[in-house]
Design a protein around this motif. Structure first.
Motif, mmCIF file in Angstrom:
data_model
loop_
_atom_site.group_PDB
_atom_site.id
_atom_site.type_symbol
_atom_site.label_atom_id
_atom_site.label_comp_id
_atom_site.label_asym_id
_atom_site.label_seq_id
_atom_site.Cartn_x
_atom_site.Cartn_y
_atom_site.Cartn_z
ATOM 1 N N UNK A 96 0.569 14.092 14.880
ATOM 2 C CA UNK A 96 1.865 15.022 14.054
ATOM 3 C C UNK A 96 1.300 15.867 12.973
ATOM 4 N N UNK A 97 0.170 15.129 11.928
ATOM 5 C CA UNK A 97 -0.216 15.815 11.191
ATOM 6 C C UNK A 97 -1.183 17.106 11.514
ATOM 7 N N UNK A 98 -1.720 16.982 12.541
ATOM 8 C CA UNK A 98 -2.606 18.099 12.986
ATOM 9 C C UNK A 98 -1.481 19.322 13.526
ATOM 10 N N UNK A 99 -0.816 18.815 14.022
ATOM 11 C CA UNK A 99 0.283 19.714 14.982
ATOM 12 C C UNK A 99 1.128 20.506 13.620
ATOM 13 N N UNK A 100 1.515 19.830 12.642
ATOM 14 C CA UNK A 100 2.211 20.397 11.610
ATOM 15 C C UNK A 100 1.317 21.436 10.819
ATOM 16 N N UNK A 101 -0.182 21.274 10.772
ATOM 17 C CA UNK A 101 -0.991 22.007 10.111
ATOM 18 C C UNK A 101 -1.206 23.362 10.722
ATOM 19 N N UNK A 102 -1.246 23.258 12.246
ATOM 20 C CA UNK A 102 -1.505 24.332 13.071
ATOM 21 C C UNK A 102 -0.145 25.250 13.020
ATOM 22 N N UNK A 103 0.716 24.616 13.179
ATOM 23 C CA UNK A 103 2.293 25.363 13.050
ATOM 24 C C UNK A 103 2.277 26.098 11.934
ATOM 25 N N UNK A 104 1.683 25.463 10.830
ATOM 26 C CA UNK A 104 1.778 26.092 9.286
ATOM 27 C C UNK A 104 0.993 27.525 9.276
#
Length: 150
Positions: A96-104
């Protein structure tokens, strides 16, 4: 599931800054026995993502990463200091952390390549998000790393 929150460096409270530095030190320096300069001058220009949970002792930081905009450290955008608290590793927060970072990055820096220096043992994890290894394995602070791009 953690409560997720983005902040710039000036928006960080002293308690948040203390917690993020403590988590990074606990994992990267003490747990991984890697003595390096964590306070590297890039936090001030980065966006910081916190994953927090309420526990018996109050709010606990369980997940963290920083996003470096293009031009701060590399020509590309970058994710760094990706860390999950040891007590929270079995819940899938890293994904989830990586998904949010990429989306940002995709939202705030559209069309830019994302560059990371990943610990080599995590390369398959990052490959599952579309990152590809460029170059050979190298030693960074006593830990094998690879450069990866997405």
């Amino acid at each position: 599931m953690p409560h997720w929150k983005w902040k710039t460096f000036p928006e960080l409270t002293l308690n948040e800054l203390y917690r993020l530095l403590a988590l990074r030190q606990d994992v990267f320096v003490l747990e991984q026995r890697s003595f390096y300069k964590d306070i590297d001058g890039y936090d001030q220009g980065s966006h910081h993502l916190f994953g927090t949970e309420e526990g018996p002792d109050g709010t606990q930081l369980v997940a963290y990463l920083r996003v470096l905009p293009p031009g701060l450290k590399f020509p590309e955008s970058s994710l760094g200091r990706v860390v999950i608290a040891p007590s929270a590793r079995r819940f899938g927060y890293g994904k989830v952390l990586l998904e949010k970072g990429i989306a940002f990055i995709e939202e705030h820096h559209p069309g830019t390549t994302i560059r990371i220096g990943a610990q080599n043992y995590l390369r398959r994890f990052y490959e599952s998000f579309g990152f590809r290894v460029v170059g050979d394995v190298y030693d960074e602070d006593g830990i094998p790393h690879v450069d990866m791009y997405r």
